[in-house]
Design an enzyme around this catalytic site. Structure first.
Site, short mmCIF file in Angstrom:
data_model
loop_
_atom_site.label_atom_id
_atom_site.label_comp_id
_atom_site.label_asym_id
_atom_site.label_seq_id
_atom_site.Cartn_x
_atom_site.Cartn_y
_atom_site.Cartn_z
N TYR A 101 34.75 50.66 61.06
CA TYR A 101 35.91 50.66 61.96
C TYR A 101 35.82 49.57 63.03
CZ TYR A 101 37.36 55.14 59.96
OH TYR A 101 37.79 56.13 59.11
N ASN A 123 43.38 63.52 59.89
CA ASN A 123 44.31 63.11 58.83
C ASN A 123 43.65 62.97 57.46
OD1 ASN A 123 43.08 60.62 59.06
ND2 ASN A 123 44.88 59.55 59.77
N HIS A 179 40.98 58.23 54.28
CA HIS A 179 41.08 56.81 54.61
C HIS A 179 41.30 56.03 53.33
CE1 HIS A 179 40.10 52.79 56.09
NE2 HIS A 179 39.40 52.67 54.97
N GLU A 201 34.99 47.01 52.61
CA GLU A 201 34.62 48.42 52.69
C GLU A 201 33.78 48.84 51.48
OE1 GLU A 201 38.51 49.67 55.37
OE2 GLU A 201 38.49 50.18 53.24
N LYS A 252 37.65 62.28 54.56
CA LYS A 252 36.98 62.46 55.85
C LYS A 252 36.39 63.87 55.98
CE LYS A 252 40.10 59.14 58.07
NZ LYS A 252 41.06 58.93 59.16
#
Length: 176
Positions: free
Chosen positions: A76, A139, A142, A153, A36
């Site tokens: 998402y 965080n 992913h 994905e 990310k």
């Protein structure tokens, strides 16, 4: 062009170096992993790749991309009704993302273990989130959570011709 030192001839094509949609061997699977924007900005790309390579997984696709909101809304979509969804899309589009496809035996489940829990407070030391994260909204990484989500994905982020099929010499040492 004579004398330029640059050859216009194409190098010989070998099966081990072609990008293709060739099937994997029966005991392997693929997963989608994305570093990310916070992981990119913090300079953790190399460390994360190193961990997956040292585990024995094979990188078959990778690109640095500034993801637009449409792509992120699709990625998402299962979270679209959650109150944090707009902030998540905004954060993920705030900087570049490193999108990757990794291949190997049990790579989805093992990759999730390597990532740690979504909330870094619950992540064990030695996991990516346990070692580098402080709060859930930052965080770092992913990872797909199932074969179905991995396939979706991967198809969302990569064209089939962007995924390379090759054999690493270490495969027989890892997988017998």
């Amino acid at each position: 062009m004579m004398g330029s030192g640059v050859s216009s001839a194409k190098p010989p094509s070998t099966p081990a170096a072609k990008c293709a949609t060739a099937p994997m061997s029966g005991n392997e699977e693929r997963t989608f992993i994305a570093i990310k924007p916070d992981g990119v900005q913090r300079g953790l790309i190399g460390e994360i790749i190193k961990r997956f390579e040292q585990k024995g997984f094979k990188l078959v696709a990778m690109k640095l991309i500034q993801a637009d909101e449409d792509l992120l809304r699709q990625h998402y979509c299962d979270l679209k009704d959650r109150p944090f969804f707009p902030g998540l899309v905004s954060f993920m589009s705030s900087g570049p993302v490193v999108a990757m496809v990794w291949e190997g035996f049990n790579v989805i489940k093992t990759g999730r273990v390597m990532l740690g829990e979504t909330n870094p407070i619950d992540s064990k030391p030695g996991t990516i989130r346990g070692d580098f994260c402080v709060q859930v909204v930052r965080n770092i990484i992913h990872g797909s959570d199932s074969v179905e989500s991995a396939n979706g994905e991967i198809n969302l982020w990569f064209k089939p011709e962007e995924i390379c099929d090759y054999t690493k010499c270490q495969d027989s040492w890892l997988n017998g």
